[in-house]
Design a protein around this motif. Structure first.
Motif, short mmCIF file in Angstrom:
data_model
loop_
_atom_site.label_atom_id
_atom_site.label_comp_id
_atom_site.label_asym_id
_atom_site.label_seq_id
_atom_site.Cartn_x
_atom_site.Cartn_y
_atom_site.Cartn_z
N ALA A 106 0.84 -1.21 0.00
CA ALA A 106 0.00 0.00 0.00
C ALA A 106 0.87 1.25 0.00
O ALA A 106 0.59 2.22 -0.72
CB ALA A 106 -0.92 -0.02 1.21
N SER A 107 1.93 1.25 0.80
CA SER A 107 2.84 2.40 0.85
C SER A 107 3.52 2.61 -0.50
O SER A 107 3.69 3.75 -0.95
CB SER A 107 3.89 2.20 1.94
N LEU A 108 3.91 1.51 -1.16
CA LEU A 108 4.51 1.63 -2.49
C LEU A 108 3.53 2.23 -3.48
O LEU A 108 3.90 3.03 -4.34
CB LEU A 108 4.98 0.24 -2.96
N ASP A 109 2.26 1.86 -3.37
CA ASP A 109 1.26 2.42 -4.28
C ASP A 109 1.08 3.91 -4.04
O ASP A 109 0.93 4.69 -4.99
CB ASP A 109 -0.08 1.68 -4.10
N HIS A 110 1.11 4.34 -2.78
CA HIS A 110 1.02 5.78 -2.50
C HIS A 110 2.25 6.51 -3.03
O HIS A 110 2.12 7.57 -3.68
CB HIS A 110 0.88 6.01 -0.99
N SER A 111 3.44 5.98 -2.78
CA SER A 111 4.66 6.71 -3.17
C SER A 111 4.83 6.75 -4.69
O SER A 111 5.48 7.66 -5.21
CB SER A 111 5.89 6.06 -2.52
N SER A 112 4.26 5.79 -5.40
CA SER A 112 4.36 5.76 -6.87
C SER A 112 3.13 6.36 -7.54
O SER A 112 3.02 6.29 -8.77
CB SER A 112 4.56 4.33 -7.36
N ALA A 113 2.19 6.89 -6.77
CA ALA A 113 0.96 7.47 -7.31
C ALA A 113 0.17 6.46 -8.12
O ALA A 113 -0.33 6.75 -9.22
CB ALA A 113 1.26 8.71 -8.14
N GLY A 114 0.07 5.23 -7.59
CA GLY A 114 -0.80 4.25 -8.20
C GLY A 114 -0.16 3.35 -9.22
O GLY A 114 -0.86 2.82 -10.10
N ARG A 115 1.14 3.11 -9.12
CA ARG A 115 1.81 2.25 -10.11
C ARG A 115 2.35 0.95 -9.49
O ARG A 115 3.18 0.27 -10.09
CB ARG A 115 2.95 3.02 -10.78
N ALA A 116 1.87 0.60 -8.31
CA ALA A 116 2.43 -0.56 -7.61
C ALA A 116 1.71 -1.85 -7.96
O ALA A 116 0.51 -1.87 -8.22
CB ALA A 116 2.36 -0.34 -6.09
N GLY A 117 2.49 -2.91 -7.94
CA GLY A 117 1.95 -4.25 -8.01
C GLY A 117 2.70 -5.12 -7.02
O GLY A 117 3.61 -4.66 -6.32
N TRP A 118 2.33 -6.38 -6.97
CA TRP A 118 2.95 -7.31 -6.04
C TRP A 118 2.94 -8.69 -6.68
O TRP A 118 1.89 -9.19 -7.05
CB TRP A 118 2.16 -7.31 -4.72
N ILE A 119 4.13 -9.28 -6.84
CA ILE A 119 4.21 -10.67 -7.26
C ILE A 119 4.26 -11.52 -6.00
O ILE A 119 5.30 -11.61 -5.33
CB ILE A 119 5.44 -10.93 -8.15
N ALA A 120 3.12 -12.06 -5.62
CA ALA A 120 3.03 -12.89 -4.42
C ALA A 120 3.56 -14.28 -4.76
O ALA A 120 3.16 -14.87 -5.75
CB ALA A 120 1.58 -12.97 -3.94
N SER A 121 4.46 -14.77 -3.91
CA SER A 121 5.08 -16.05 -4.23
C SER A 121 5.23 -16.91 -2.98
O SER A 121 5.24 -16.40 -1.86
CB SER A 121 6.46 -15.83 -4.86
N THR A 122 5.34 -18.20 -3.20
CA THR A 122 5.72 -19.11 -2.13
C THR A 122 7.25 -19.12 -2.05
O THR A 122 7.94 -18.57 -2.90
CB THR A 122 5.20 -20.53 -2.39
N SER A 123 7.78 -19.77 -1.02
CA SER A 123 9.22 -19.84 -0.82
C SER A 123 9.66 -21.29 -0.64
O SER A 123 8.86 -22.12 -0.19
CB SER A 123 9.64 -19.05 0.42
N PRO A 124 10.91 -21.59 -0.97
CA PRO A 124 11.40 -22.95 -0.69
C PRO A 124 11.45 -23.20 0.81
O PRO A 124 11.55 -22.26 1.60
CB PRO A 124 12.80 -22.94 -1.31
N PRO A 125 11.39 -24.45 1.23
CA PRO A 125 11.39 -24.76 2.67
C PRO A 125 12.54 -24.13 3.44
O PRO A 125 12.38 -23.72 4.59
CB PRO A 125 11.47 -26.29 2.69
N ALA A 126 13.71 -24.02 2.80
CA ALA A 126 14.86 -23.46 3.50
C ALA A 126 14.63 -22.02 3.95
O ALA A 126 15.20 -21.57 4.95
CB ALA A 126 16.10 -23.54 2.62
N ALA A 127 13.78 -21.29 3.21
CA ALA A 127 13.51 -19.90 3.59
C ALA A 127 12.75 -19.84 4.90
O ALA A 127 13.01 -18.97 5.75
CB ALA A 127 12.73 -19.20 2.48
N ALA A 128 11.79 -20.73 5.09
CA ALA A 128 11.05 -20.77 6.34
C ALA A 128 11.96 -21.20 7.49
O ALA A 128 11.90 -20.65 8.60
CB ALA A 128 9.86 -21.71 6.22
N ARG A 129 12.81 -22.18 7.23
CA ARG A 129 13.72 -22.64 8.29
C ARG A 129 14.66 -21.52 8.72
O ARG A 129 15.03 -21.42 9.89
CB ARG A 129 14.53 -23.84 7.79
N ALA A 130 15.06 -20.66 7.77
CA ALA A 130 16.01 -19.60 8.07
C ALA A 130 15.45 -18.60 9.08
O ALA A 130 16.21 -17.96 9.81
CB ALA A 130 16.41 -18.87 6.79
N VAL A 131 14.12 -18.47 9.12
CA VAL A 131 13.50 -17.54 10.07
C VAL A 131 12.68 -18.28 11.12
O VAL A 131 11.82 -17.71 11.77
CB VAL A 131 12.63 -16.49 9.33
#
Length: 357
Positions: A106-131
């Motif tokens: 939402a903040s990116l959309d405000h700062s870009s005056a409505g040009r934001a998108g989001w590529i929502a993705s899953t992560s490999p298992p190692a990414a979850a383990r890392a956190v």
């Protein structure tokens, strides 16, 4: 008149090939600098491309031996230095807090005056383990993604469009009757709204999801764009736009594309992924894209070596697309949704207070 064909360009690292950084005109320590990123953005915007995308991963990436900067931060950096091109960072749903993701986009959309998108993705298992988070795979990870995106959409609607009043006389910034609670508890995480950021200029920033990350139930209520490696994919009636992922390498004055790829593979062989892979002349690539334009809604471009292939794209491919009237720059001041032909969504809560959407 032909309909403009959305072209998205990924500007991550040196390119899609793991050895791209070896051929880059930029020294490894300068790959992460703002000047280099801004240069790609200025070129892409001047050439009339629709949007930039920014890959991301919390894990080491052979394509970026010097490290990785957060994709949302890179997009935010360009929000104030561009004026027409869309900005779509990758942000994973399997190791990020949904409330924070919604606020960031939402903040990116405000700062870009409505040009934001989001590529929502899953992560490999190692990414979850890392956190130190539970590992989700398969359909569990895809369901998690859908839950996070739908929650983010509800949070974006938690402020009505006219919730901010800025009444100096009374010292009142917001009309609290136009803020709405979002209460979601999946058993893995919970969210209680409203969001801490007013409703984005687009109402809902554009959400893209890779086809393999969608749950079995499909993209209903999740994706505005589906990214796919299948050039035969078709949009269903009323469904999300279909954007094909294409890895490309073009002939240069120094060497044909096939020789360039062979030299790169000799340094670090590139594994075959799920994207379409194309190599050859820039004019041939233009014909390939024109053929795709009759069957899908857009293309996301991944250059083998950004420094080399973007230059050839500008010199050979894009002029041919302009002649075919498929490449038309987004008007200055337009939103990403309007550029893609997507309507601005009605706020799901607006009827509660009788306000217009």
């Amino acid at each position: 008149m032909p309909t403009p064909f959305p072209l998205l360009l990924d500007v991550d690292g040196g390119g899609w090939h793991p050895a791209a950084w070896r051929r880059s005109r930029t020294a490894p320590e300068a790959v992460l600098t703002g000047a280099r990123l801004r240069g790609f953005a200025v070129t892409a915007q001047a050439q009339g491309l629709t949007a930039l995308t920014f890959e991301d991963s919390p894990l080491p990436d052979a394509r970026n031996p010097v490290g990785h900067l957060d994709a949302v931060q890179r997009a935010a950096f360009l929000a104030g230095t561009t004026e027409a091109i869309g900005l779509l960072p990758v942000a994973a749903t399997t190791h990020s807090e949904p409330f924070h993701l919604a606020a960031q986009i939402a903040s990116l959309d405000h700062s870009s005056a409505g040009r934001a998108g989001w590529i929502a993705s899953t992560s490999p298992p190692a990414a979850a383990r890392a956190v130190d988070l539970p590992v989700l795979t398969g359909e569990d990870a895809r369901t998690e993604l859908a839950d996070v995106v739908r929650t983010a959409r509800a949070l974006w609607d938690s402020w009505e469009d006219d919730a901010v009043v800025r009444d100096v006389a009374t010292g009142r910034y917001v009309d609290r009757d136009r803020l709405h609670a979002v209460d979601v508890d999946t058993g893995r995480w919970s969210v209680r709204g409203p969001l801490t950021v007013p409703r984005p200029p687009q109402g809902q920033p554009v959400v893209a999801v890779r086809a393999q990350d969608l749950p079995a139930a499909g993209a209903d209520g999740v994706a505005d764009l589906v990214l796919t490696g299948d050039p035969a994919a078709r949009r269903t009636a009323g469904g999300p736009l279909v954007v094909v992922e294409v890895e490309f390498a073009l002939d240069t004055d120094a060497a044909p594309a096939a020789e360039r790829i062979a030299a790169l593979d000799a340094d670090a062989p590139a594994p075959r992924g799920e994207r379409v892979r194309w190599s050859g002349s820039g004019e041939g690539f233009a014909r390939f894209l024109q053929d795709l334009a009759g069957r899908v809604d857009g293309v996301r471009l991944h250059a083998a070596v950004l420094d080399e292939d973007l230059r050839q794209l500008v010199r050979t491919t894009l002029p041919a697309l302009r002649v075919a009237r498929l490449l038309q720059p987004p008007p200055s001041g337009s939103t990403l949704r309007s550029t893609l032909g997507l309507p601005r969504p009605v706020n799901r809560f607006s009827t509660l207070s009788g306000s217009p959407a």
